[in-house]
Design an enzyme around this catalytic site. Structure first.
Site, PDB file in Angstrom:
ATOM      1  N   TRP A   1       0.796  -1.156  -0.130  1.00 36.94           N
ATOM      2  CA  TRP A   1       0.117   0.136  -0.133  1.00 36.94           C
ATOM      3  C   TRP A   1       0.764   1.138   0.166  1.00 36.94           C
ATOM      4  O   TRP A   1       0.398   2.163  -0.588  1.00 36.94           O
ATOM      5  CB  TRP A   1      -1.058  -0.076   1.289  1.00 36.94           C
ATOM      6  CG  TRP A   1      -1.915  -1.106   1.076  1.00 36.94           C
ATOM      7  CD1 TRP A   1      -2.218  -2.457   1.575  1.00 36.94           C
ATOM      8  CD2 TRP A   1      -2.804  -0.919  -0.012  1.00 36.94           C
ATOM      9  NE1 TRP A   1      -3.193  -3.173   1.052  1.00 36.94           N
ATOM     10  CE2 TRP A   1      -3.743  -2.269  -0.165  1.00 36.94           C
ATOM     11  CE3 TRP A   1      -3.253  -0.184  -1.239  1.00 36.94           C
ATOM     12  CZ2 TRP A   1      -4.740  -2.742  -0.971  1.00 36.94           C
ATOM     13  CZ3 TRP A   1      -4.549  -0.483  -2.171  1.00 36.94           C
ATOM     14  CH2 TRP A   1      -5.192  -1.762  -2.037  1.00 36.94           C
TER      15      TRP A   1
ATOM     16  N   ASP B   1      -1.964   6.550   6.199  1.00 36.99           N
ATOM     17  CA  ASP B   1      -3.047   5.953   5.304  1.00 36.99           C
ATOM     18  C   ASP B   1      -3.255   4.851   6.571  1.00 36.99           C
ATOM     19  O   ASP B   1      -2.613   3.943   6.834  1.00 36.99           O
ATOM     20  CB  ASP B   1      -2.760   5.246   4.241  1.00 36.99           C
ATOM     21  CG  ASP B   1      -3.645   4.099   3.727  1.00 36.99           C
ATOM     22  OD1 ASP B   1      -4.456   4.202   4.280  1.00 36.99           O
ATOM     23  OD2 ASP B   1      -3.357   3.511   2.735  1.00 36.99           O
TER      24      ASP B   1
ATOM     25  N   LYS C   1     -13.291  -1.598   6.815  1.00 38.66           N
ATOM     26  CA  LYS C   1     -12.381  -2.440   7.947  1.00 38.66           C
ATOM     27  C   LYS C   1     -12.979  -2.280   9.190  1.00 38.66           C
ATOM     28  O   LYS C   1     -13.792  -3.037   9.769  1.00 38.66           O
ATOM     29  CB  LYS C   1     -10.792  -2.269   7.793  1.00 38.66           C
ATOM     30  CG  LYS C   1     -10.282  -2.616   6.363  1.00 38.66           C
ATOM     31  CD  LYS C   1      -9.139  -1.858   5.957  1.00 38.66           C
ATOM     32  CE  LYS C   1      -8.630  -2.000   4.390  1.00 38.66           C
ATOM     33  NZ  LYS C   1      -8.919  -3.233   3.883  1.00 38.66           N
TER      34      LYS C   1
HETATM   35  N1  PMP Z   1      -4.449   1.499   1.966  1.00 35.81           N
HETATM   36  C1  PMP Z   1      -4.503   0.446   2.731  1.00 35.81           C
HETATM   37  C2  PMP Z   1      -3.597   0.221   3.836  1.00 35.81           C
HETATM   38  C3  PMP Z   1      -5.543  -0.465   2.387  1.00 35.81           C
HETATM   39  O1  PMP Z   1      -5.451  -1.635   3.150  1.00 35.81           O
HETATM   40  C4  PMP Z   1      -6.342  -0.627   1.251  1.00 35.81           C
HETATM   41  C5  PMP Z   1      -7.359  -1.527   0.888  1.00 35.81           C
HETATM   42  N2  PMP Z   1      -7.237  -2.835   1.273  1.00 35.81           N
HETATM   43  C6  PMP Z   1      -6.316   0.672   0.620  1.00 35.81           C
HETATM   44  C7  PMP Z   1      -5.191   1.785   0.920  1.00 35.81           C
HETATM   45  C8  PMP Z   1      -7.102   1.054  -0.571  1.00 35.81           C
HETATM   46  O2  PMP Z   1      -8.434   1.274  -0.213  1.00 35.81           O
HETATM   47  P1  PMP Z   1      -9.525   1.679  -1.106  1.00 35.81           P
HETATM   48  O3  PMP Z   1     -10.131   0.353  -1.731  1.00 35.81           O
HETATM   49  O4  PMP Z   1     -10.653   2.073  -0.027  1.00 35.81           O
HETATM   50  O5  PMP Z   1      -9.385   2.528  -2.241  1.00 35.81           O
END
Ligand code: PMP
Length: 356
Positions: free
Chosen positions: A102, A168, A192
């Protein structure tokens, strides 16, 4: 069918009480004769739901004065672009810490808008504060406190000095108390620990709500969303409402201190089971192991499908690891009852006895 223990990384389990309350209120929200889904976002009923959700989030996270809370769409992924578009100003570069998948996504998007300095990186671990190579002229320092895929979590909050810290927090927000004043901006996809997908929460220090780059779409401007109370366009009303029910549930269950105690205990039980056996393993440095996402592999990957099938028969579902790493991953957010972790640990021991 009784409810299963769902170890999905997201969308993930919601507290059963919250789902019950949503069911009770589904057709008639408190004598209005309509569902929250059918309400005008500008009507007084929904405005009160929205305000209560924000007040409860501010209270459980102890968000200080001087921060705005925004309820947006577009997922955490949109924040990878919104941060540079709104925070770059006349600066040229930003610092990023890379601790996994991420982080890399945020870095790739950041590179579309500015020079990216990798201030530190690590795999299965995190760089120490002393190892960070910070640029005092950076527009922000971005990091991923919890890497959802590899299960790597920062045991400390990086100190970027005067440079705003951007986090994030998609997979760790609300898992424990947090000193929000250390951050310039926190963002999290809701699916989550907050509520259903479709909602993205942003907590931003007011002085950072500057002017976005001139070509920024209105929907990507913090200024526009902040000035309109997150009602510039139709917000994801039902997700906002359900998030409010979750915030209330956290509050009624002892707040983030209580969440932290239970989460730490759940994670410790699972890691202890993994470490006590040669059959299961987790490669993450112990001090950086995530409380929320616990990946593990079996000694013989040929047993993976049997493990998943048998776990499923016992109501332990969505344990398959992310496609990029394989193996298993148990995501154990706030709404995963401790009994779910106990059931998983018992199943793992039994499986090892039979196949190990
Ligand atoms: N950042 C992290 C740490 C994540 O776990 C996720 C989704 N698993 C995301 C960003 C992306 O999130 P979204 O699907 O809401 O765009």
């Amino acid at each position: 069918m009784p409810r299963v223990y769902n170890f999905s990384a997201g969308p993930a389990m919601l507290p059963e009480e919250v789902l019950q309350q949503a069911r009770e209120e589904l057709l008639d929200w408190r004598g209005t004769g309509m569902s929250v889904m059918e309400m005008s976002h500008r009507g007084k009923e929904f405005m009160s739901i929205a305000a209560q959700a924000e007040a409860d989030l501010r209270s459980i996270m102890a968000i200080p004065e001087g921060y705005k809370v925004l309820f947006l769409q577009g997922g955490a992924s949109s924040q990878f672009a919104m941060v540079p578009l709104n925070l770059l100003g006349s600066k040229k570069s930003a610092d990023y810490i890379n601790t996994g998948s991420w982080s890399k996504k945020a870095i790739a998007e950041g590179k579309r808008y500015c020079e990216v300095n990798i201030a530190g990186s690590a795999e299965y671990s995190v760089p120490s504060q002393a190892d960070l190579r910070l640029n005092p002229d950076a527009a922000w320092l971005h990091y991923t406190p919890n890497e959802t895929i590899a299960g790597v979590e920062f045991p400390y909050i990086p100190d970027a000095g005067e440079v705003p810290l951007v986090a994030d927090m998609s997979s760790t927000i609300l898992s424990r108390p947090l000193d929000v004043s250390r951050f310039g901006l926190i963002y999290a996809g809701a699916q989550k620990n907050i509520g259903p997908a479709g909602l993205t929460v942003v907590v931003i220090r007011e002085d950072l709500i500057g002017d976005p780059l001139p070509t920024t779409p209105s929907m990507f401007s913090y200024r526009i969303h902040a000035d309109s109370g997150s009602m510039y366009n139709t917000p994801p009303t039902y997700s906002w409402y359900l998030a409010g029910l979750v915030f209330d549930w956290v509050k009624r269950n002892g707040g983030l201190e209580a969440m932290a105690r239970i989460n730490q205990r759940k994670a410790q039980k699972l890691y202890a089971a993994i470490d006590a056996s040669d059959f299961y393993s987790n490669p993450v440095e112990p001090a950086c192991r995530s409380w929320m996402n616990v990946p593990f592999t079996l000694a013989d990957a040929a047993l993976d499908t049997t493990f998943l099938a048998e776990a499923g028969e016992q109501g332990l579902v969505t344990l398959k690891g992310h496609r990029s790493v394989g193996g298993m991953r148990a995501s154990i957010y706030n709404a995963m009852p401790e009994e779910g972790v106990d059931a998983l640990v018992a199943f793992m021991a039994d499986f090892e006895r039979r196949y190990g």
